[in-house]
Design a protein around this motif. Structure first.
Motif, mmCIF file in Angstrom:
data_model
loop_
_atom_site.group_PDB
_atom_site.id
_atom_site.type_symbol
_atom_site.label_atom_id
_atom_site.label_comp_id
_atom_site.label_asym_id
_atom_site.label_seq_id
_atom_site.Cartn_x
_atom_site.Cartn_y
_atom_site.Cartn_z
ATOM 1 N N ILE A 490 0.797 -1.048 0.115
ATOM 2 C CA ILE A 490 0.094 -0.076 -0.044
ATOM 3 C C ILE A 490 1.089 1.159 -0.027
ATOM 4 O O ILE A 490 0.586 2.153 -0.793
ATOM 5 C CB ILE A 490 -0.985 -0.030 1.149
ATOM 6 N N VAL A 491 2.027 1.305 0.890
ATOM 7 C CA VAL A 491 2.754 2.390 0.793
ATOM 8 C C VAL A 491 3.650 2.511 -0.617
ATOM 9 O O VAL A 491 3.550 3.728 -1.027
ATOM 10 C CB VAL A 491 3.992 2.066 1.893
ATOM 11 N N ILE A 492 3.919 1.573 -0.977
ATOM 12 C CA ILE A 492 4.803 1.560 -2.220
ATOM 13 C C ILE A 492 3.999 2.040 -3.268
ATOM 14 O O ILE A 492 4.149 2.913 -4.341
ATOM 15 C CB ILE A 492 5.444 0.488 -2.629
ATOM 16 N N CYS A 493 2.674 1.529 -3.358
ATOM 17 C CA CYS A 493 1.877 1.772 -4.156
ATOM 18 C C CYS A 493 1.252 3.507 -4.157
ATOM 19 O O CYS A 493 1.377 4.140 -5.368
ATOM 20 C CB CYS A 493 0.373 1.160 -4.265
ATOM 21 N N SER A 494 1.251 4.054 -3.090
ATOM 22 C CA SER A 494 0.841 5.489 -2.912
ATOM 23 C C SER A 494 1.976 6.397 -3.334
ATOM 24 O O SER A 494 1.695 7.307 -3.912
ATOM 25 C CB SER A 494 0.507 5.595 -1.260
ATOM 26 N N VAL A 495 3.269 5.777 -3.143
ATOM 27 C CA VAL A 495 4.340 6.666 -3.589
ATOM 28 C C VAL A 495 4.450 6.686 -4.843
ATOM 29 O O VAL A 495 4.811 7.878 -5.643
ATOM 30 C CB VAL A 495 5.523 6.027 -2.888
ATOM 31 N N ALA A 496 3.947 5.748 -5.675
ATOM 32 C CA ALA A 496 4.066 5.556 -6.963
ATOM 33 C C ALA A 496 3.277 6.375 -7.839
ATOM 34 O O ALA A 496 3.602 7.270 -8.598
ATOM 35 C CB ALA A 496 4.100 4.027 -7.792
ATOM 36 N N ILE A 497 2.199 6.508 -7.175
ATOM 37 C CA ILE A 497 0.884 7.289 -8.060
ATOM 38 C C ILE A 497 1.351 8.918 -7.648
ATOM 39 O O ILE A 497 1.031 9.708 -8.398
ATOM 40 C CB ILE A 497 -0.477 6.985 -7.200
ATOM 41 N N ILE A 498 1.720 9.186 -6.344
ATOM 42 C CA ILE A 498 2.062 10.575 -5.905
ATOM 43 C C ILE A 498 3.106 10.924 -6.775
ATOM 44 O O ILE A 498 2.896 12.342 -7.242
ATOM 45 C CB ILE A 498 2.107 10.604 -4.407
ATOM 46 N N SER A 499 4.163 10.411 -6.926
ATOM 47 C CA SER A 499 5.324 10.981 -7.678
ATOM 48 C C SER A 499 4.943 11.005 -8.986
ATOM 49 O O SER A 499 5.606 11.853 -9.944
ATOM 50 C CB SER A 499 6.425 10.074 -7.434
ATOM 51 N N GLY A 500 4.188 10.078 -9.765
ATOM 52 C CA GLY A 500 3.817 10.239 -10.957
ATOM 53 C C GLY A 500 2.930 11.454 -11.328
ATOM 54 O O GLY A 500 3.109 11.993 -12.401
ATOM 55 N N MET A 501 1.958 11.763 -10.314
ATOM 56 C CA MET A 501 1.333 13.048 -10.701
ATOM 57 C C MET A 501 2.117 14.209 -10.671
ATOM 58 O O MET A 501 1.981 15.299 -11.311
ATOM 59 C CB MET A 501 0.149 13.094 -9.643
ATOM 60 N N VAL A 502 3.296 14.341 -9.477
ATOM 61 C CA VAL A 502 4.077 15.204 -9.509
ATOM 62 C C VAL A 502 4.870 15.500 -10.894
ATOM 63 O O VAL A 502 5.166 16.633 -11.104
ATOM 64 C CB VAL A 502 4.941 15.054 -8.184
ATOM 65 N N SER A 503 4.970 14.485 -11.332
ATOM 66 C CA SER A 503 6.038 14.594 -12.502
ATOM 67 C C SER A 503 5.463 15.151 -13.665
ATOM 68 O O SER A 503 6.066 15.764 -14.587
ATOM 69 C CB SER A 503 6.550 13.233 -13.118
ATOM 70 N N LEU A 504 3.908 15.324 -13.717
ATOM 71 C CA LEU A 504 3.248 16.075 -14.611
ATOM 72 C C LEU A 504 3.568 17.582 -14.657
ATOM 73 O O LEU A 504 3.268 18.510 -15.668
ATOM 74 C CB LEU A 504 1.698 15.758 -14.600
ATOM 75 N N LEU A 505 4.017 18.194 -13.533
ATOM 76 C CA LEU A 505 4.330 19.523 -13.381
ATOM 77 C C LEU A 505 5.681 19.977 -14.032
ATOM 78 O O LEU A 505 6.056 21.228 -13.924
ATOM 79 C CB LEU A 505 4.139 19.651 -11.608
ATOM 80 N N LEU A 506 6.461 18.984 -14.364
ATOM 81 C CA LEU A 506 7.805 19.207 -14.877
ATOM 82 C C LEU A 506 7.520 19.688 -16.375
ATOM 83 O O LEU A 506 6.729 19.392 -16.871
ATOM 84 C CB LEU A 506 8.699 17.994 -14.849
#
Length: 555
Positions: A490-506
């Motif tokens: 659950i922790v690893i899944c959450s980290v993957a999704i959050i960082s993926g959304m953040v990368s859209l800001l680059l």
């Protein structure tokens, strides 16, 4: 004049660049062998309490080895002896009826453990009894190693920008060899952990230098090709690790086996060129011209020295602030650099923790660990070839976000699929592993293109630090399964999704010139370094709208 114009004159993608990739292949193959080494050297084989201290006294002399085990160690529900407990006193009544053994008083193992050596001759766990209440120490060695990688990222990021890529690459080779071999002869857990820390510290310089040297010597159109194809060496090393571990069952010998190829890398170091970008950025024009002439000669182009005088090279735009010493503080001094630094740090943390969170958890799919690891490594090859195609179609930003989000979805699916359905879980896990590797391949290329030349190594060093922080935490996240089995996923899944959304800001960097100075990042968006049309003369049309001071530099 831009450096890309100079690179076009000597051919930005020819035999010179191919030779450079080949020379950097050997150290890149070594990297995954060390980064994922703990999967095998710290494996915990089946074990039980050692009952040999009970001796042959009394009734024990008349019992067979199987009967001695029955009266001394309780059995689990599956009939396997408990790993960490034994009976307080021999229970001879169990020879006739063992159904009530669960209610009998037990104690922790008193005289050590007996290990099943059918898979491993020796591991860290069997060497120093890192089992039961000390089992977390096997995961801790991974964390300590990656803390070394974190510190190395900060140190080499600074040293590479200050003293050059080539010199610090040699220092990385030597450090990795010395501390890698030394750790194989450690006679205590504490000494081994310290040497693994230093080994990780040295290996970081290889990561940073090999990536940046490759990217800085290639033209804009082939950056994704160099970044992706060069990273296939990682996948090759990852697959080789499964073979090495299968053939070499002793942990000390395995460490020496995966470290030995670096000796060959040292022998080939003298043929590796220094980055001409870095040399020009630091005012070393004559040395830059030497390497550019060498590149032109190998690529069968006219020598640069016959076309441009050193004074002309001195006017290359990346020399705008050559006398300024850049440090990590420059990553946060200006507004857009601060934003870039924050976002890349989050993305790197997510990419690394996701990749290693999956890689370090290779059990539970009905396959032995060697085959599982090989499959995990093999899936990286088609994943990288796939991401190469998509990088040029969709761009860096969408690929970075897409691979992270899809990785998170794969992990989420396996959270809800029952463990008994391993034939469903295994393909989903392998797909997630491939996507996580694709995200790692993308982030190296993407980050190298985002940061300007004058602080590119500092930027990559910082980003690598954040990534290794995620890696160092990954083994500790896996320990959360003792609290609740699905919690690590659950922790690893959450980290993957959050960082993926953040990368859209680059910002997107596809087909863009590499930024050379911090001003290239801070300029208004309409003047920002991007893929501008170029006249036959090689001068960007955008340069015609620059300020008078910039125009004088171009002339």
């Amino acid at each position: 004049m831009k450096f890309e114009n100079i690179l076009e004159e000597v051919d930005g993608f020819g035999p010179f660049q191919i030779i450079l990739i080949i020379l950097l292949c050997t150290p890149r193959i070594v990297l995954p062998c060390h980064f994922l080494l703990n999967i095998f050297i710290a494996a915990v084989p089946p074990h039980r309490c050692d009952i040999s201290s009970l001796g042959d006294a009394g009734l024990f002399r008349n019992l067979t080895p199987g009967q001695r085990l029955t009266v001394s160690v309780p059995l689990r529900e599956d009939g396997v002896p408990e790993s960490c407990e034994m009976f307080a006193e021999p229970q001879l009544q169990l020879l006739s009826n063992s159904s009530h053994s669960a209610q009998l008083p037990t104690v922790q193992c008193r005289s050590g453990w007996v290990y099943d050596n059918s898979t491993f001759t020796s591991t860290l766990a069997t060497e120093w009894d890192l089992v039961c209440d000390r089992k977390s120490l096997t995961k801790t060695t991974t964390t300590i190693f990656f803390f070394g990688v974190m510190m190395g990222a900060i140190a080499f990021g600074f040293l590479c920008d200050k003293y050059g890529r080539k010199n610090t690459l040699l220092a990385s080779y030597i450090m990795s060899i010395v501390f890698g071999f030394s750790s194989a002869f450690a006679n205590s857990y504490v000494l081994f952990a310290a040497l693994r820390f230093l080994t990780g510290f040295g290996l970081t310089g290889i990561i940073i230098n090999s990536i940046v040297l490759s990217i800085e010597w290639v033209d804009t159109g082939h950056r994704s090709f160099i970044g992706v194809i060069g990273s296939l060496a990682w996948s090759a090393g990852n697959m080789l690790l499964a073979g090495f571990a299968f053939l070499v069952k002793d942990w000390r010998t395995l460490i020496m086996t995966v470290t030995a190829p670096l000796a060959f890398a040292v022998l080939t170091w003298c043929w590796i060129p220094e980055s001409a970008r870095w040399l020009l950025a630091n005012g070393k024009v004559e040395r830059a011209q030497f390497y550019l002439d060498k590149c032109a000669k190998i690529n069968k182009r006219q020598k640069l020295s016959t076309k441009f005088k050193p004074e002309t090279l001195s006017n290359v735009e990346i020399l705008e602030k050559q006398d300024k010493n850049y440090t990590y503080l420059h990553l946060i001094k200006t507004p857009k650099m601060r934003r870039l630094t924050l976002l890349t740090g989050i993305v790197w943390y997510g990419v690394a923790s996701t990749y290693y969170g999956i890689s370090l958890n290779i059990s539970g799919f009905g396959l032995n660990m060697y085959l599982t690891h090989f499959i995990y490594a093999a899936i990286e090859v088609p994943a990288k070839l796939m991401i190469y195609c998509f990088l040029n179609i969709l761009g860096r930003r969408k690929c970075q976000a897409g691979t992270l989000l899809l990785t998170g979805i794969c992990i989420a699916i396996n959270i809800f699929v029952p463990e008994g359905l391993w034939h469903v879980r295994a393909p989903v896990a392998v797909l997630g592993k491939g996507l996580s590797e694709a995200s790692f391949t993308t982030v190296f290329l993407y980050t190298t293109e985002l940061y300007p030349t004058v602080i590119r190594q500092n930027g990559l060093g910082y980003a690598s630090f954040m990534g290794r922080l995620g890696v160092a935490v990954a083994p500790l996240i896996l320990l959360l399964e003792d609290v609740w089995a699905p919690l690590p996923q659950i922790v690893i899944c959450s980290v993957a999704i959050i960082s993926g959304m953040v990368s859209l800001l680059l910002p997107e960097t596809q087909n863009a010139r590499l930024p050379e100075t911090i001003d290239d990042i801070e300029r208004p968006r309409r003047n920002k370094v991007s893929c501008h049309p170029v006249e036959p003369s090689g001068v960007s049309l955008e340069s015609k709208t620059t300020t008078d001071a910039q125009q004088r530099r171009l002339e």
